[in-house]
Write a protein that holds these residues in place. Structure first.
Motif, PDB file in Angstrom:
ATOM      1  N   ILE B 163       0.835  -1.210   0.000  1.00  0.00           N
ATOM      2  CA  ILE B 163       0.000   0.000   0.000  1.00  0.00           C
ATOM      3  C   ILE B 163       0.870   1.261   0.000  1.00  0.00           C
ATOM      4  CG2 ILE B 163      -1.632   1.334   1.423  1.00  0.00           C
ATOM      5  CD1 ILE B 163      -2.952  -1.414   2.083  1.00  0.00           C
ATOM      6  N   LEU B 164       1.986   1.209   0.724  1.00  0.00           N
ATOM      7  CA  LEU B 164       2.924   2.344   0.718  1.00  0.00           C
ATOM      8  C   LEU B 164       3.463   2.583  -0.691  1.00  0.00           C
ATOM      9  CD1 LEU B 164       4.584   4.441   2.355  1.00  0.00           C
ATOM     10  CD2 LEU B 164       6.337   2.687   2.638  1.00  0.00           C
ATOM     11  N   GLN B 165       3.823   1.471  -1.366  1.00  0.00           N
ATOM     12  CA  GLN B 165       4.304   1.557  -2.743  1.00  0.00           C
ATOM     13  C   GLN B 165       3.249   2.238  -3.634  1.00  0.00           C
ATOM     14  OE1 GLN B 165       7.086  -0.403  -4.567  1.00  0.00           O
ATOM     15  NE2 GLN B 165       6.371   0.390  -6.517  1.00  0.00           N
ATOM     16  N   LEU B 166       1.998   1.808  -3.506  1.00  0.00           N
ATOM     17  CA  LEU B 166       0.926   2.369  -4.347  1.00  0.00           C
ATOM     18  C   LEU B 166       0.673   3.842  -4.020  1.00  0.00           C
ATOM     19  CD1 LEU B 166      -1.534  -0.680  -4.379  1.00  0.00           C
ATOM     20  CD2 LEU B 166       0.081   0.026  -6.162  1.00  0.00           C
ATOM     21  N   MET B 167       0.772   4.187  -2.730  1.00  0.00           N
ATOM     22  CA  MET B 167       0.620   5.599  -2.340  1.00  0.00           C
ATOM     23  C   MET B 167       1.703   6.434  -3.009  1.00  0.00           C
ATOM     24  SD  MET B 167       0.050   5.278   1.761  1.00  0.00           S
ATOM     25  CE  MET B 167       0.244   6.998   2.167  1.00  0.00           C
ATOM     26  N   ALA B 168       2.928   5.913  -2.956  1.00  0.00           N
ATOM     27  CA  ALA B 168       4.055   6.654  -3.531  1.00  0.00           C
ATOM     28  C   ALA B 168       3.939   6.736  -5.042  1.00  0.00           C
ATOM     29  CB  ALA B 168       5.375   6.001  -3.143  1.00  0.00           C
ATOM     30  N   VAL B 205      -3.671  15.124   0.677  1.00  0.00           N
ATOM     31  CA  VAL B 205      -4.084  14.225  -0.402  1.00  0.00           C
ATOM     32  C   VAL B 205      -3.389  14.643  -1.697  1.00  0.00           C
ATOM     33  CG1 VAL B 205      -6.318  13.645   0.584  1.00  0.00           C
ATOM     34  CG2 VAL B 205      -6.081  15.686  -0.848  1.00  0.00           C
ATOM     35  N   GLY B 206      -3.647  13.844  -2.742  1.00  0.00           N
ATOM     36  CA  GLY B 206      -3.162  14.191  -4.077  1.00  0.00           C
ATOM     37  C   GLY B 206      -1.655  14.273  -4.142  1.00  0.00           C
ATOM     38  N   ARG B 209       0.462  14.352  -1.003  1.00  0.00           N
ATOM     39  CA  ARG B 209       0.684  13.090  -0.314  1.00  0.00           C
ATOM     40  C   ARG B 209       1.820  12.319  -0.991  1.00  0.00           C
ATOM     41  NH1 ARG B 209      -3.555   8.200   1.108  1.00  0.00           N
ATOM     42  NH2 ARG B 209      -3.304   7.401  -1.000  1.00  0.00           N
ATOM     43  N   VAL B 210       1.800  12.279  -2.331  1.00  0.00           N
ATOM     44  CA  VAL B 210       2.859  11.581  -3.071  1.00  0.00           C
ATOM     45  C   VAL B 210       4.219  12.168  -2.692  1.00  0.00           C
ATOM     46  CG1 VAL B 210       3.788  11.047  -5.350  1.00  0.00           C
ATOM     47  CG2 VAL B 210       1.317  11.162  -5.007  1.00  0.00           C
ATOM     48  N   LEU B 211       4.264  13.500  -2.743  1.00  0.00           N
ATOM     49  CA  LEU B 211       5.518  14.192  -2.454  1.00  0.00           C
ATOM     50  C   LEU B 211       5.975  13.912  -1.027  1.00  0.00           C
ATOM     51  CD1 LEU B 211       7.290  15.977  -4.124  1.00  0.00           C
ATOM     52  CD2 LEU B 211       6.046  17.961  -3.293  1.00  0.00           C
ATOM     53  N   ALA B 212       5.020  13.942  -0.095  1.00  0.00           N
ATOM     54  CA  ALA B 212       5.370  13.711   1.312  1.00  0.00           C
ATOM     55  C   ALA B 212       5.922  12.299   1.495  1.00  0.00           C
ATOM     56  CB  ALA B 212       4.152  13.927   2.202  1.00  0.00           C
ATOM     57  N   VAL B 213       5.270  11.321   0.860  1.00  0.00           N
ATOM     58  CA  VAL B 213       5.722   9.936   1.006  1.00  0.00           C
ATOM     59  C   VAL B 213       7.104   9.764   0.355  1.00  0.00           C
ATOM     60  CG1 VAL B 213       5.272   7.543   0.377  1.00  0.00           C
ATOM     61  CG2 VAL B 213       3.397   8.990   1.146  1.00  0.00           C
ATOM     62  N   LEU B 214       7.265  10.264  -0.874  1.00  0.00           N
ATOM     63  CA  LEU B 214       8.552  10.126  -1.571  1.00  0.00           C
ATOM     64  C   LEU B 214       9.666  10.808  -0.789  1.00  0.00           C
ATOM     65  CD1 LEU B 214       7.654  10.820  -5.338  1.00  0.00           C
ATOM     66  CD2 LEU B 214       8.132   8.613  -4.277  1.00  0.00           C
TER      67      LEU B 214
END
Lengths: 361, 220
Positions: B163-168, B205-206, B209-214
């Motif tokens: 799920i972390l992978q998919l979020m990223a 979100v959006g 979120r991607v940026l925060a996770v990466l």
């Protein structure tokens, strides 16, 4: 100066001055100290290479001839010039001066100067020869120093050029891989895709399977090519600068690595690539030899670029051990920088490189 | 905007790749309105073409063949454009992917070889044209798996790691739920546990979120 009569002088000085008079007198009588010592003064005074005006003063003192003068050979005009570099005719050719008043100083490389002096000095051939020899030595000295400086500068330049051209060659190879092989392989992927569709349309499961296998191989080939291209040259530099490149490298290092950067200065390709190789090689050493569990990369851009790679591992690294660090030293020195390795056994390793900021070109 | 037939401009300096992508996108139901080989042509095409939904943009373009595509993306965003932009790159580089995500919503970063897979490229186009984000799975995998940089990752279950992978990669909770055929509530609960274990708070979100996770994965 009436030394003895000046009651303001301390007694001991008065005594010293009085005592000095007969020594000078005796020395000049013997003519010994004056010749040797004055020539020695001349050699000492001129050994570092001095201005032509100073030379004239030194020669006048050495010859004790306050009208003596020097004319300098000038290769570019093929004649003599004075101390201010104005062309002057050879006094011997004017007929107004006799040869007893002019001494030519020469070296195997050609004429150096003319010493124009009191004709009475022609009798003191030993003194004249000494002065001429001193001038010859000094001139040779200056010539050799200049040659050495020029050679050193050209060696430095050629080292930097070699590094730059190796970088350029790597960039060329990387570009060819991306624009050539990689593009063609992606294009091949499109072809395989079309063929797969045809096979499916024609209901040929065996061919379909073969094509799927070919596609899988192609996909692996592309992945490997990407890895290869990445190893050849720091392409990411042109996209993300040294910071992004260092972070990508840190991320691939199995030892947890923190990257710190400060300063924001446009860097030349040479400096960027050198920083990249420093970090890449430094972290490779951390991964292979340090047994560390933490490492830090810091890049500080100010008057010079300071790159520090440190770890908390076993230490004991040396520039003589393994070609990796030696290669880094060569590379850093070629760009005019310096590299220091501090790696006491058991207390981690710190590599500090300082690089001059070359012109962005 | 038509989600079924997105109007797309393709910018790539290689004619083989350009034509290949055109073919794939057509078959995937896209309308390819312009195909260009450099930034100047791209700017012309953008100026004279109405209703563009997405731009497929090669990162290496003339004249320097370095980051012209990325610079163009940044220029578009600086001028306020919300056009969906899918960057195609030869480099599996987290720092480049993060640079692209930093420009905002509606941005994708895919490895170039993905374009031969029609489905994934068309899906990515539809994602960016609706303001979503896409990050190539290989880039994300690099951040998640190989290094012991983030001890928290080891504590994740394989499900949570997926799920972390998919979020990223840019998927929303709804998209993740669909991909894994679970409920969004379950996804939300997993996301909560992931945040706890990694010790990060990501309420956004959006693309944020991607940026925060990466960024978290890379700097951890």
């Amino acid at each position: 100066m009436d030394l003895g009569g000046n009651s303001d002088w301390p007694t001991y000085l008065r005594g010293a001055a009085t005592a000095a008079i007969p020594i000078v007198y005796v020395a000049s009588l013997l003519g010994l100290r004056s010749t040797r010592a004055r020539v020695a003064d001349l050699i000492l005074g001129s050994r570092g290479g001095v201005d032509r005006d100073v030379w004239v003063t030194l020669v006048r003192e050495a010859l004790d001839d306050r009208h003596a003068n020097l004319l300098w050979w000038d290769d570019s005009s093929g004649g003599y010039v004075d101390s201010a570099a104005n062309p002057v005719p050879d006094p011997r050719s004017l007929g107004t001066t006799n040869s007893a008043e002019v001494l030519e100083v020469q070296s195997p490389a050609g004429p150096i100067a003319l010493i124009c002096h009191d004709p009475a000095l022609s009798n003191t051939s030993e003194l004249m020869a000494s002065v001429a020899e001193a001038m010859r030595l000094s001139s040779e000295n200056v010539r050799l120093t200049n040659e050495l400086t020029a050679t050193l500068a050209s060696v430095r330049e050629s080292r930097a050029r070699i590094v730059s051209s190796a970088d350029a060659a790597r960039r060329g190879i990387e570009r060819d891989l991306h624009d050539g092989a990689q593009q063609l392989l992606v294009a091949l992927g499109f072809d395989l895709r079309s063929a797969t569709r045809e096979a499916q349309r024609a209901g040929n499961p065996i061919l379909d399977e073969e094509l799927a296998r070919a596609s899988a191989h192609l996909s692996r080939a592309l992945t490997e090519l990407r890895e290869l291209a990445r190893g050849i040259t720091p392409t990411v530099l042109s996209h993300g600068g040294v910071r992004g490149a260092a972070e990508d490298l840190a991320h691939r290092c199995p030892v947890p690595t923190t990257v710190r950067t400060s300063g924001d200065i446009a860097l030349s390709q040479l400096t960027q690539a050198t920083i990249y190789f420093l970090v890449a090689e430094g972290l490779t050493n951390v991964a292979k030899h340090s047994a560390a569990n933490a490492a830090t990369v810091s890049i500080d851009l100010a008057e010079v670029a300071t790159v520090t790679i440190s770890d908390n591992g076993v230490g004991g690294a040396s520039v003589n051990f393994g070609s990796g660090l030696r290669g880094l030293v060569d590379r850093v020195e070629a760009t005019g920088g310096s590299l220091r390795v501090d790696s006491p056994p058991g207390r981690g390793t710190t590599i500090v490189a300082k690089l001059p900021l070359t012109d962005v070109g | 905007m038509s989600i079924d037939a997105p109007r797309v401009i393709i910018a790539d300096d290689s004619i083989l790749i350009r034509e290949g992508i055109r073919q794939v996108l057509r078959e995937g139901g896209c309308e390819v309105v312009a195909v260009v080989g450099n930034i100047t042509e791209l700017e012309d095409a953008l100026a004279r073409t109405a209703q563009i939904d997405a731009l497929v943009l090669d990162i290496r373009m003339p004249p320097t063949h370095t980051d012209e595509g990325m610079v163009m993306l940044e220029k578009l965003r600086a001028s306020g454009s919300q056009l969906g932009v899918l960057i195609l790159s030869m480099y599996s580089s987290p720092s480049l992917a993060i640079r692209a995500m930093t420009t905002g919503a509606g941005t994708g970063y895919l490895l170039k070889d993905r374009v031969t897979d029609g489905n994934s490229v068309v899906t990515a186009i539809k994602t960016v044209m609706t303001g979503g984000n896409v990050v190539d799975q290989e880039v994300v995998a690099q951040l998640i798996s190989p290094t012991p940089l983030n001890p928290g990752i080891d504590d994740l279950t394989s499900r949570e790691r997926l799920i972390l992978q998919l979020m990223a990669e840019g998927q929303s909770n709804l998209a993740i739920a669909t991909t894994l055929t679970i409920s969004t509530k379950t996804v939300e609960s997993h996301v909560g546990k992931i945040m706890d274990k990694l010790g990060i708070e990501i309420s956004s979100v959006g693309h944020r979120r991607v940026l925060a996770v990466l960024s978290h994965l890379r700097s951890a």
